[in-house]
Design a protein around this motif. Structure first.
Motif, short mmCIF file in Angstrom:
data_model
loop_
_atom_site.label_atom_id
_atom_site.label_comp_id
_atom_site.label_asym_id
_atom_site.label_seq_id
_atom_site.Cartn_x
_atom_site.Cartn_y
_atom_site.Cartn_z
N UNK A 274 0.81 -1.23 0.00
CA UNK A 274 0.00 0.00 0.00
C UNK A 274 0.83 1.27 0.00
N UNK A 275 2.01 1.26 0.64
CA UNK A 275 2.85 2.46 0.65
C UNK A 275 3.34 2.76 -0.77
N UNK A 276 3.85 1.75 -1.47
CA UNK A 276 4.33 1.96 -2.83
C UNK A 276 3.21 2.41 -3.76
N UNK A 277 2.03 1.79 -3.63
CA UNK A 277 0.90 2.15 -4.48
C UNK A 277 0.43 3.58 -4.20
N UNK A 278 0.35 3.96 -2.94
CA UNK A 278 -0.09 5.31 -2.58
C UNK A 278 0.84 6.38 -3.11
N UNK A 279 2.14 6.19 -2.95
CA UNK A 279 3.10 7.16 -3.46
C UNK A 279 2.98 7.29 -4.97
N UNK A 280 2.84 6.16 -5.64
CA UNK A 280 2.75 6.16 -7.10
C UNK A 280 1.50 6.90 -7.58
N UNK A 281 0.37 6.67 -6.94
CA UNK A 281 -0.88 7.33 -7.35
C UNK A 281 -0.76 8.85 -7.22
N UNK A 282 -0.17 9.33 -6.14
CA UNK A 282 0.02 10.77 -5.95
C UNK A 282 0.91 11.34 -7.05
N UNK A 283 2.01 10.65 -7.33
CA UNK A 283 2.94 11.13 -8.36
C UNK A 283 2.25 11.17 -9.73
N UNK A 284 1.53 10.10 -10.08
CA UNK A 284 0.85 10.06 -11.37
C UNK A 284 -0.15 11.20 -11.52
N UNK A 285 -0.92 11.44 -10.47
CA UNK A 285 -1.95 12.48 -10.53
C UNK A 285 -1.34 13.86 -10.74
N UNK A 286 -0.26 14.16 -10.03
CA UNK A 286 0.38 15.47 -10.17
C UNK A 286 1.00 15.64 -11.55
N UNK A 287 1.68 14.62 -12.04
CA UNK A 287 2.31 14.72 -13.35
C UNK A 287 1.25 14.83 -14.45
N UNK A 288 0.16 14.06 -14.35
CA UNK A 288 -0.91 14.14 -15.35
C UNK A 288 -1.54 15.53 -15.36
N UNK A 289 -1.72 16.11 -14.19
CA UNK A 289 -2.29 17.46 -14.12
C UNK A 289 -1.37 18.48 -14.79
N UNK A 290 -0.06 18.36 -14.55
CA UNK A 290 0.88 19.28 -15.18
C UNK A 290 0.89 19.12 -16.69
N UNK A 291 0.80 17.87 -17.17
CA UNK A 291 0.81 17.62 -18.60
C UNK A 291 -0.46 18.14 -19.27
N UNK A 292 -1.62 17.93 -18.65
CA UNK A 292 -2.86 18.42 -19.22
C UNK A 292 -2.91 19.93 -19.23
N UNK A 293 -2.38 20.57 -18.21
CA UNK A 293 -2.39 22.03 -18.14
C UNK A 293 -1.54 22.65 -19.25
N UNK A 294 -0.38 22.09 -19.50
CA UNK A 294 0.54 22.70 -20.45
C UNK A 294 0.32 22.24 -21.89
N UNK A 295 -0.05 20.98 -22.10
CA UNK A 295 -0.18 20.44 -23.45
C UNK A 295 -1.62 20.29 -23.91
N UNK A 296 -2.55 20.12 -22.97
CA UNK A 296 -3.92 19.79 -23.33
C UNK A 296 -4.02 18.33 -23.71
N UNK A 297 -5.23 17.76 -23.73
CA UNK A 297 -5.39 16.34 -24.05
C UNK A 297 -4.84 15.95 -25.41
N UNK A 298 -5.09 16.77 -26.43
CA UNK A 298 -4.63 16.42 -27.77
C UNK A 298 -3.10 16.45 -27.85
N UNK A 299 -2.49 17.49 -27.31
CA UNK A 299 -1.04 17.59 -27.34
C UNK A 299 -0.37 16.47 -26.57
N UNK A 300 -0.97 16.11 -25.44
CA UNK A 300 -0.41 15.01 -24.65
C UNK A 300 -0.54 13.70 -25.39
N UNK A 301 -1.68 13.46 -26.03
CA UNK A 301 -1.93 12.20 -26.72
C UNK A 301 -1.00 11.99 -27.91
#
Length: 412
Positions: free
Chosen positions: A218-245
């Motif tokens: 659970x510790x490894x999974x929890x850390x990973x989920x937080x990291x993924x969420x933050x990185x995805x938010x940064x990518x969507x903000x700067x690139x948008x869904x189409x640019x990211x895809x």
């Protein structure tokens, strides 16, 4: 005849780091772009769905691993709780699916390190990490610790630069992918979350398995989920869904779009290290399941040999390394991800069914967790692209035929 056992050298910290090394990297650098293509602006929802299914699977795996702390993961759990065939099918799906995962992650190394020669770099990476694993899991854990520290630092830079950019947000540039798109994206993202299984398949090599595995997953999974969420938010903000895809190197594009192109080399180095960490742990997990299946005669028994000096299944590791190197020379990255996701979701379907058979005295979790996990595995698996579903079903069917043929040959 006494079966040689592996050395118990891993504690909670090293077990968590092996889990992080296998999860962080695969999700960010290999699956984020195709997941955005499927889910669009609903990518965070897909992450949440994948996280819920992964949590249920992690809980089931942790309870089973504490009960059966030996190499093999769901191959062992399915055999002990559901019968020999289901354990065999889980092991078959894991070995085949994760071998494809190894090839996909090796190709990620090549794509970021030297795009013009991605396949050659991928093969070289596989051979180098196979050599590291050969000389002992403790050395592998030490290398993983360094890789995870560097990768988390690089991802933190991406998040800060992306979310802190003064550029206008492009999050709304593109629509959502609908319910099917969200489920398909969640199935692809599950490819990344599945790394906690490396901890369970190393059950024979951890100290105090009940405590270590119960904490590390659970510790490894929890850390990973937080990291993924933050990185995805940064990518969507700067690139948008189409640019990211459409980006082949999305995180490098993030820092460039955020006005910090000087950080692109740092991100590329981070991508290579993240993928190397994932590949290191994946090869470990596949070789340990191969070891367990060889011990039971489902694979050639010679693969069950443990090196007298290094305490590792050296023949299994060499075979896995050779097969992955061949696949890395010819495979396509996105097809490998979809195929691997289907096979691994089938693996966890069996894990959840096995967890349902545990009694309260055996450490059973609330029954709703394995039920939700099983339903989630089926739903996400069949939401994947048609080619991935058909390929996965064909491989599982071939495994079943091999099992039947072997049983008939033994009976005669």
């Amino acid at each position: 005849m006494t079966v040689p056992e592996l050395a118990r050298t891993l504690g909670v910290r090293d077990s968590v780091l092996i889990g992080l090394g296998s999860m962080i990297g695969a999700g960010i650098f290999a699956t984020l772009a195709p997941a955005a293509q499927a889910a669009g602006t609903a990518l965070p929802l897909a992450l949440a769905v994948a996280g819920v299914v992964a949590y249920c699977n992690a809980t089931s795996s942790a309870r089973l691993a504490a009960r059966y702390p030996s190499s093999g993961g769901t191959y062992v759990y399915g055999r002990e709780r559901l019968g020999e065939f289901w354990g065999y099918l889980a092991g078959w799906g894991f070995v085949i699916g994760k071998t494809a995962s190894c090839a996909a992650i090796a190709l990620t190394v090549g794509a970021y390190a030297w795009p013009e020669h991605a396949h050659a770099v991928a093969v070289a990476s596989v051979l180098a990490l196979t050599a590291v694993n050969y000389v002992g899991v403790q050395k592998s854990a030490l290398l993983t610790r360094a890789l995870v520290a560097v990768v988390l630092t690089v991802l933190a830079v991406v998040v800060v630069v992306g979310l802190g950019s003064a550029e206008p947000s492009r999050w709304a540039d593109g629509g959502a992918g609908g319910a099917l798109g969200v489920l398909q994206a969640a199935g692809l993202l599950f490819f990344a979350f599945a790394g906690y299984a490396r901890i369970a398949t190393l059950g024979e090599e951890v100290r105090d398995p009940r405590r270590t595995i119960g904490l590390a997953i659970p510790v490894a999974l929890g850390i990973t989920l937080v990291v993924y969420t933050l990185v995805a938010a940064a990518a969507l903000k700067t690139l948008g869904p189409h640019g990211l895809a459409t980006a082949a190197d999305p995180l490098a594009q993030v820092v460039r779009a955020a006005g910090a192109p000087e950080l692109e080399p740092l991100v590329r180095v981070g991508a290579v290290l993240a993928a190397l960490g994932s590949l290191l742990a994946l090869i470990l997990g596949v070789s340990r399941t191969t070891l367990a299946m060889a011990r039971d005669g489902h694979l050639p028994r010679g693969l069950a040999a443990v090196h007298p000096r290094f305490g590792v299944p050296h023949r299994a590791e060499l075979l896995v390394g050779a097969v992955v190197a061949v696949l890395a020379a010819v495979a396509d990255l996105r097809h490998a991800i979809g195929f691997s996701s289907f096979a691994v979701l089938a693996y966890y379907l069996i894990a959840n069914c096995a967890a349902l058979t545990l009694t309260r005295e055996e450490g059973r979790a609330w029954p709703g967790i394995p039920i939700l996990g099983a339903l989630g595995c089926v739903t996400l698996g069949f939401a994947l692209p048609v080619a991935s579903v058909l390929g996965g079903l064909a491989v599982l069917g071939a495994g079943a035929l091999v099992y039947v043929a072997r049983r008939r040959g033994t009976a005669s």
